[in-house]
Design a protein around this motif. Structure first.
Motif, short mmCIF file in Angstrom:
data_model
loop_
_atom_site.label_atom_id
_atom_site.label_comp_id
_atom_site.label_asym_id
_atom_site.label_seq_id
_atom_site.Cartn_x
_atom_site.Cartn_y
_atom_site.Cartn_z
N GLU A 1 0.85 -1.19 0.00
CA GLU A 1 0.00 0.00 0.00
C GLU A 1 0.88 1.24 0.00
O GLU A 1 1.88 1.30 0.74
N LEU A 2 0.53 2.21 -0.84
CA LEU A 2 1.24 3.48 -0.88
C LEU A 2 0.58 4.42 0.13
O LEU A 2 -0.61 4.69 0.05
N ARG A 3 1.39 4.90 1.08
CA ARG A 3 0.80 5.73 2.16
C ARG A 3 1.66 6.96 2.40
O ARG A 3 2.79 7.06 1.94
N ASP B 1 6.28 10.01 2.23
CA ASP B 1 5.63 8.97 1.45
C ASP B 1 6.37 7.65 1.63
O ASP B 1 7.60 7.59 1.52
N GLU C 1 -2.34 1.27 -10.27
CA GLU C 1 -1.87 2.44 -9.52
C GLU C 1 -0.34 2.43 -9.45
O GLU C 1 0.28 1.41 -9.17
N HIS D 1 0.50 7.54 -7.59
CA HIS D 1 -0.95 7.46 -7.38
C HIS D 1 -1.73 7.48 -8.69
O HIS D 1 -2.93 7.20 -8.67
N ASP D 2 -1.07 7.86 -9.81
CA ASP D 2 -1.78 7.78 -11.09
C ASP D 2 -2.09 6.32 -11.42
O ASP D 2 -1.42 5.40 -10.95
N HIS D 3 -3.10 6.14 -12.26
CA HIS D 3 -3.43 4.81 -12.74
C HIS D 3 -3.03 4.69 -14.21
O HIS D 3 -3.32 5.58 -15.01
#
Length: 578
Positions: A161-163, A176, A228, A242-244
């Protein structure tokens, strides 16, 4: 008239140069594009393979950390007690200090680790955090991961997970991270008893990927199963974290190399814009255009100078003709060094010699013979040159730039053309004639894949004997063109011998031969005045032999159908002919 001369000269000078420039430019662009595309594909594949191996070494740190706690029941029990009871007594405080020291040492030893969280099921939602120790929602800001872990179905054993982690509640400072979730299991239980979260610094991972970039606009991406972007390096104007990304539509714009990791549900991508392939091609194209412009300017200058000189000579010729028609005294004109100057000089000399009728008739006869000889000699079987050049063309297309059969044919053909066109002498040494014929035969053998063999039998001193050019080539050409149409393995025997102060030439082939009626027909059209529709080479040779050496030197043809055909003639060894 000047315009016509200028256009003709301009095309003669510039058109061949431009064609060569364009051809070489196209070949260079094709070769560079092919090699560059292969290089991009290979480097892309190697890059993805290396970043996968390196990234999964980082991801494996989560496995190592989980094993540190899972395989040691004593540590797991102590940690469960601490999370359930908190700092209830001095013993639990000592345990907390011991575990914190152990966790912090693991985190500090790896520069890419931001922090480590350990959660075991307890009634107070307590967890253990690196650099903090025992923590919960009341004294620790980052708790979103705990909600994510508790809401995730238990069959998910590990995921990413990107947090964003905010370090302090009262500041805007944040980091990040890429969080690696790893379920924890006890040895006596089948269901997970908690979760370990390893937070990798995203800045480190992005910088780590940047070291693998090989092209200015290359992009390296780490994406999850939904597309993502978790981490990236390279051309920042295309994507951001965060781009898809829809990988299905990228292959139109990029050379793509990818590898998948099903365990974590991620994909590694290396993207190189297809436009980068054509950068070198554009540079070459600019050079080609510059060369064409230079060729046009230079060709225009040369054409202008040549046209001005030629038209000046033509004007002088017109003045002479006009004066002669009107019976006036011929003007004094100094001929130039060019071809038109030579023509002018010849005209003046002709007018001055008009009173010497007998001498003029003798010279006219000589010139007519010379012109007829030159005309016959100039008819050099153009279909041979055409077929050879066409054959060389197709062979060259199939080959690389290395020396090969095609380049050998070109070299031999150059020698033959030089012998044919450059040497103006009427008489040459027999050695040169033999050497030229050998080169011609080598070209023909390569054309016909060595379907025939040549046997030489020369018993004269070729250094001392002189002769007219092209005595042998029309004969061997006749053997190849007509004698071997239905023969699988042909053989040509060339004999040059001395016979009573005469040089005897004969060319014999084992081809299909001629019937008697056909042989009579050939002998008849050899004697006619006008060139026949076929057999121009033999006809020209026969005429040149008669003009030079007389009737005794005419061609003699004999043939045995299905066995052999022989053509022979004699020339004298006598200095007076030369």
């Amino acid at each position: 008239m000047k315009r016509q001369f200028f256009i003709r000269n301009f095309l003669l000078v510039t058109l061949p140069v431009i064609l060569v420039i364009v051809l070489l430019g196209w070949i260079a662009i094709y070769i560079i594009n092919t090699s560059t595309q292969k290089s991009i594909t290979d480097i892309n594949t190697q890059t993805v393979s290396r970043i996968r191996e390196s990234t999964e070494l980082i991801f494996s740190e989560a496995d190592a950390q989980s094993l540190n706690y899972s395989i040691t029941p004593h540590v797991m029990l102590q940690l469960e007690s601490l999370l359930e009871n908190g700092y209830s007594d001095k013993e639990h405080m000592d345990i907390s200090y011991m575990i914190k020291t152990f966790v912090d040492s693991n985190v500090n030893s790896k520069t890419y680790i931001h922090s480590l969280y350990i959660y075991l099921n307890n009634t107070h939602s307590n967890f253990f955090a690196s650099f903090v120790g025992l923590a919960n929602a009341s004294n620790f800001r980052d708790t979103e991961w705990l909600e994510q872990a508790q809401s995730m179905p238990s069959e998910y054993k590990q995921w990413l997970e990107l947090r964003n982690i905010s370090s302090y509640a009262m500041t805007s400072y944040s980091t990040d991270v890429l969080s690696i979730y790893k379920r924890l299991y006890a040895s006596d239980k089948t269901k997970p008893i908690g979760v370990l979260v390893l937070n990798i610094q995203l800045e480190y991972l992005n910088a780590f990927y940047s070291d693998y970039l090989s092209y200015p606009e290359q992009t390296i991406l780490l994406i999850n199963s939904s597309g993502e972007i978790l981490s990236m390096a390279g051309h920042s104007g295309l994507f951001s974290v965060h781009d898809h990304v829809d990988t299905a539509g990228l292959d139109r714009l990029y050379y793509i190399a990818r590898e998948d990791n099903s365990a974590y549900g991620v994909t590694y991508l290396s993207l190189v814009p297809r436009a980068s392939l054509y950068q070198q091609s554009q540079d070459i194209l600019r050079l080609v255009i510059a060369a064409i412009v230079a060729a046009l300017l230079l060709g225009g200058t040369i054409s202008f100078l040549v046209t001005r000189r030629n038209t000046k000579d033509i004007s002088a010729i017109l003045q002479l003709v006009e004066a002669a028609e009107k019976g006036k005294e011929l003007p004094e004109i100094k001929p130039s060094a060019g071809v038109y100057g030579y023509i002018t000089q010849s005209i003046v000399r002709g007018f001055l010699e008009k009173s010497a009728l007998d001498r003029q008739l003798v010279e006219k006869k000589y010139r007519l013979e010379a012109m007829h000889f030159s005309f016959l000699q100039s008819q050099l079987n153009p279909h041979f040159l055409f077929n050879t050049l066409k054959n060389i063309f197709w062979k060259t297309v199939k080959l690389t730039g290395q020396p090969n059969e095609a380049s050998r044919m070109i070299d031999l053909l150059t020698s033959v053309l030089y012998y044919t066109l450059v040497n103006p002498d009427r008489y040459i040494v027999l050695e040169d004639e033999v050497e030229n014929t050998e080169k011609y035969l080598k070209i023909q053998q390569m054309r016909f894949d060595h379907a025939f063999h040549v046997k030489w039998n020369v018993n004269v001193d070729t250094h001392e004997i002189k002769c007219i050019k092209f005595l042998l080539q029309p004969l061997v050409e006749n053997s190849i063109s007509h004698g071997f149409k239905q023969v699988d393995s042909g053989e040509i025997e060339i004999k040059i011998t001395e016979d009573q102060h005469m040089v005897h030439f004969s060319v014999t082939d084992n081809g299909m031969g001629f019937q008697e009626t056909r042989l009579v027909q050939i002998r008849e059209w050899l004697l006619q005045e006008d060139s026949p529709a076929e057999g121009i080479g033999l006809y020209n040779l026969n005429k040149r032999l008669i003009l030079t050496y007389g009737e005794p030197s005419a061609l003699k043809i004999s043939s045995v159908p299905g066995h052999e055909t022989r053509i022979e003639f004699f020339i004298p060894i006598n200095e007076q002919f030369f």
